[in-house]
Write an enzyme that holds these catalytic residues in place. Structure first.
Site, PDB file in Angstrom:
ATOM      1  N   ARG A   1     -37.223  70.043 -13.446  1.00 28.48           N
ATOM      2  CA  ARG A   1     -37.211  70.513 -12.064  1.00 28.48           C
ATOM      3  C   ARG A   1     -37.044  72.021 -12.024  1.00 28.48           C
ATOM      4  O   ARG A   1     -36.117  72.569 -12.600  1.00 28.48           O
ATOM      5  CB  ARG A   1     -36.086  69.840 -11.278  1.00 28.48           C
TER       6      ARG A   1
ATOM      7  N   GLY B   1     -28.195  66.516 -12.472  1.00 25.20           N
ATOM      8  CA  GLY B   1     -27.347  66.913 -11.352  1.00 25.20           C
ATOM      9  C   GLY B   1     -27.313  68.397 -11.076  1.00 25.20           C
ATOM     10  O   GLY B   1     -26.356  68.901 -10.473  1.00 25.20           O
ATOM     11  N   GLU B   2     -28.366  69.134 -11.484  1.00 20.90           N
ATOM     12  CA  GLU B   2     -28.345  70.587 -11.263  1.00 20.90           C
ATOM     13  C   GLU B   2     -28.293  70.928  -9.778  1.00 20.90           C
ATOM     14  O   GLU B   2     -27.649  71.899  -9.379  1.00 20.90           O
ATOM     15  CB  GLU B   2     -29.573  71.243 -11.906  1.00 20.90           C
TER      16      GLU B   2
ATOM     17  N   GLU C   1     -33.890  60.569 -14.009  1.00 25.37           N
ATOM     18  CA  GLU C   1     -33.069  60.751 -12.814  1.00 25.37           C
ATOM     19  C   GLU C   1     -33.870  61.402 -11.697  1.00 25.37           C
ATOM     20  O   GLU C   1     -33.823  60.970 -10.545  1.00 25.37           O
ATOM     21  CB  GLU C   1     -31.845  61.616 -13.142  1.00 25.37           C
TER      22      GLU C   1
ATOM     23  N   ARG D   1     -35.263  59.607  -8.079  1.00 25.83           N
ATOM     24  CA  ARG D   1     -34.844  60.157  -6.795  1.00 25.83           C
ATOM     25  C   ARG D   1     -35.967  60.917  -6.093  1.00 25.83           C
ATOM     26  O   ARG D   1     -35.750  61.518  -5.051  1.00 25.83           O
ATOM     27  CB  ARG D   1     -33.639  61.096  -7.003  1.00 25.83           C
TER      28      ARG D   1
END
Length: 296
Positions: A52, A91-92, A125, A129
Site C-alpha cells: 500500500r 496496520g500502517e 490484510e 479489507r
C-alpha cells in the site's frame, strides 16, 4: 515436505493470523489479550515493502478522530527490528492515524516472521479489507512472484483469490505509466484498464474513457474496434460491421476472467470462432493445463 504442501499450510496459517488481527482490542490505556504489549509509537516504523502506497488524507483524519475518542480498536501487527524498534507488518493506516491523534503508545501484536511471510500478511490484510487500489494489489503480487518464485496458482491459494484474479491483476502492470497513474488515482477503474491493456494506444483510449465518462462495456467496444483495425490488412478499407451485442461482450469478459487471457468471439450463422491470445509459452502451458491437455 514438498514446497506445494508447505505453501498450502502457510496459506492456512496466514488466514489464522488474519483472524487474530480481526480480534478487537480495548483503548490504548488498557490493551486486551489480543495485544501483546503497548510500545512507544516512535519505536514503530513502517515496512518499506508494504504494497500500500496511498493513504487518503480525509480517511486518516476520520480515523484519528475515532482514535482520540475510543483508542486503537485493533492492534498493529509488527515484528522486531533493529534495537528496540518494531517494523509494521499490517496496520500502517492505524499507526499513521494514531500519530495524528497524538498517541504516545500504541498496542501491537508481535510476530516472528521472515520477509516473505511479512509481505504475504500485508497483502492478505489489505486485500481482505479492500485497502489496496488495483495497481498496488498487482504490484504486491508481482513482488511475491519475482522474489519468492510463486506461481499464480500458489499465490491464489495463499491470498484466497482465484488464479484468474491474480492473472488479470498482473495484466494491469503492462499498462503505460500515464494509464497506471490514472488507475492509481481512481480516475480509471480496473475494469476499464483491463479492457484497454492490449490495445494499440491505451493512453489515448484512457483519456477518451475519462473525458466521456464511458462505461466498462463502452471501453470494451473501443478495444474491439482497435483490434479490428490492427488486424486489417494494410491499404484495405474497413467493411461496416455491427457492434457486438452486450451478451457476446459479457461472455468474452467472463471467459477472459476465467482464463486470464484476452478472448474474442465471432459469431457466423449457427457457428463461429473463439480466439484466445497468449503472449508467452508460460501462458500457453497454463492454458493447456486448464483445458486438460497433457501432451502439447
Amino acid at each position: 515436505m514438498s514446497e506445494d504442501v508447505s505453501r498450502k499450510r502457510l496459506g492456512r496459517g496466514l488466514a489464522a493470523l488474519i483472524g487474530e488481527i480481526d480480534q478487537p482490542a480495548t483503548p490504548q490505556s488498557r490493551p486486551s489479550v489480543s495485544a501483546d504489549r503497548l510500545v512507544p509509537i516512535e519505536h514503530v516504523i513502517r515496512n518499506p515493502r508494504n504494497p500500500r502506497r496511498s493513504f487518503d488524507a480525509s480517511d486518516l483524519e476520520d480515523l484519528s478522530r475515532s482514535i482520540r475518542q475510543h483508542g486503537v480498536v485493533q492492534p498493529v501487527v509488527v515484528r522486531t527490528s533493529d534495537g528496540d524498534r518494531y517494523e509494521i507488518i499490517a496496520g500502517e493506516r492505524r499507526w499513521r492515524a494514531s500519530q495524528m491523534a497524538g498517541l504516545v503508545e500504541i498496542p501491537v501484536i508481535v510476530r516472528d516472521v521472515d520477509d516473505r511471510t511479512a509481505l504475504e500478511i500485508a497483502i492478505v490484510e489489505n486485500v481482505q479489507r479492500a485497502d489496496l487500489n488495483a495497481l498496488e494489489e498487482a504490484q504486491g503480487y508481482e513482488q511475491l512472484i519475482a522474489q519468492y518464485d510463486y506461481t499464480q496458482n500458489d499465490l491464489g491459494e495463499v491470498i484466497g483469490k482465484s488464479r484468474s484474479h491474480v492473472a488479470n491483476s498482473l495484466r494491469l502492470l503492462k499498462l503505460p505509466e500515464p494509464v497506471r497513474t490514472m488507475l492509481a488515482e481512481g480516475a480509471l477503474s480496473a475494469g476499464h484498464a483491463r479492457a484497454i491493456v492490449s490495445t494499440s494506444d491505451p493512453v489515448a483510449l484512457a483519456k477518451r474513457i475519462i473525458d466521456g465518462g464511458l462505461s466498462v462495456r463502452d471501453a470494451e467496444r473501443l478495444a474491439q474496434k482497435d483490434a479490428e483495425q490492427a488486424n486489417r490488412p494494410e491499404g484495405t478499407v474497413a467493411k461496416p460491421v455491427d457492434a457486438k451485442d452486450p451478451d457476446t461482450l459479457a461472455l468474452e469478459r467472463s471467459l477472459s476472467d476465467v482464463l486470464g487471457l484476452k478472448v474474442q468471439l465471432a459469431h457466423k450463422g449457427q457457428g463461429g470462432q473463439l480466439r484466445i491470445d497468449y503472449k508467452s509459452l508460460e501462458q500457453l502451458d497454463e492454458l493447456c493445463r486448464l483445458l486438460g491437455e497433457t501432451n502439447h
